[in-house]
Write a protein that holds these residues in place. Structure first.
Motif, PDB file in Angstrom:
ATOM      1  N   GLN A   1       0.837  -1.203   0.000  1.00  0.00           N
ATOM      2  CA  GLN A   1       0.000   0.000   0.000  1.00  0.00           C
ATOM      3  C   GLN A   1       0.871   1.253   0.000  1.00  0.00           C
ATOM      4  O   GLN A   1       0.591   2.221  -0.720  1.00  0.00           O
ATOM      5  CB  GLN A   1      -0.939  -0.001   1.213  1.00  0.00           C
ATOM      6  CG  GLN A   1      -1.846   1.198   1.300  1.00  0.00           C
ATOM      7  CD  GLN A   1      -2.872   1.244   0.186  1.00  0.00           C
ATOM      8  OE1 GLN A   1      -3.242   0.223  -0.384  1.00  0.00           O
ATOM      9  NE2 GLN A   1      -3.342   2.426  -0.142  1.00  0.00           N
TER      10      GLN A   1
ATOM     11  N   GLU B 259       0.945   4.119  -2.912  1.00  0.00           N
ATOM     12  CA  GLU B 259       0.711   5.538  -2.633  1.00  0.00           C
ATOM     13  C   GLU B 259       1.883   6.390  -3.118  1.00  0.00           C
ATOM     14  O   GLU B 259       1.679   7.488  -3.644  1.00  0.00           O
ATOM     15  CB  GLU B 259       0.476   5.750  -1.140  1.00  0.00           C
ATOM     16  CG  GLU B 259      -0.859   5.207  -0.663  1.00  0.00           C
ATOM     17  CD  GLU B 259      -1.026   5.258   0.837  1.00  0.00           C
ATOM     18  OE1 GLU B 259      -0.095   5.704   1.541  1.00  0.00           O
ATOM     19  OE2 GLU B 259      -2.097   4.842   1.310  1.00  0.00           O
TER      20      GLU B 259
ATOM     21  N   TYR C 112       1.693   9.346  -5.928  1.00  0.00           N
ATOM     22  CA  TYR C 112       2.199  10.699  -5.661  1.00  0.00           C
ATOM     23  C   TYR C 112       3.164  11.133  -6.757  1.00  0.00           C
ATOM     24  O   TYR C 112       3.070  12.257  -7.270  1.00  0.00           O
ATOM     25  CB  TYR C 112       2.892  10.727  -4.290  1.00  0.00           C
ATOM     26  CG  TYR C 112       3.549  12.044  -3.980  1.00  0.00           C
ATOM     27  CD1 TYR C 112       2.782  13.139  -3.598  1.00  0.00           C
ATOM     28  CD2 TYR C 112       4.928  12.196  -4.082  1.00  0.00           C
ATOM     29  CE1 TYR C 112       3.381  14.355  -3.315  1.00  0.00           C
ATOM     30  CE2 TYR C 112       5.531  13.406  -3.806  1.00  0.00           C
ATOM     31  CZ  TYR C 112       4.757  14.486  -3.420  1.00  0.00           C
ATOM     32  OH  TYR C 112       5.355  15.686  -3.154  1.00  0.00           O
TER      33      TYR C 112
END
Length: 124
Positions: A41, A45, A49
């Motif tokens: 995870q 992420e 980004y």
């Protein structure tokens, strides 16, 4: 007094030992799985980004290219002609600029006409 067996454990002892081993293995496996999911995870992420940052840079470059194109169109062809020879002397990498324009066109941020005009300006 019951007779105590020496040697291997009985059926109840074997079942208890198996339950302890299975419970420990399940707890360790669950902890490792949660850790792996959290790491995956976090990586996802981070990638999202970075993709957002790259997209923002591309949009800024596209807006700058459009603004330059509009400024060049407003200035007229007379002002654009002297600026073209000055660009290669200033150290602008034409190939890199063409690659940027092609990437913007592939992403749909520039139309074919805008791409052709910007390319003509670079090469002209």
């Amino acid at each position: 007094m019951p007779i105590r067996r020496v040697g291997r454990p009985g059926l109840l002892g074997l079942a208890a030992r198996t339950a302890v081993v299975a419970g420990t293995a399940t707890a360790v496996s669950g902890g490792m799985q949660r850790h792996q999911q959290q790491r995956a995870q976090d990586e996802y992420e981070q990638q999202q980004y970075e993709a957002q940052q790259q997209q923002a840079q591309m949009q800024a470059a596209a807006q700058q290219a459009v603004a330059q194109q509009q400024a060049a169109a407003a200035a007229g062809p007379v002002a654009a002609a002297p600026a073209a020879p000055a660009a290669p002397a200033g150290g602008v990498d034409i190939v890199a600029e063409l690659q940027k324009l092609a990437a913007l066109q592939q992403q749909g941020l520039l139309s074919a006409d805008e791409f052709a005009a910007a390319k003509a300006k670079l090469l002209g």
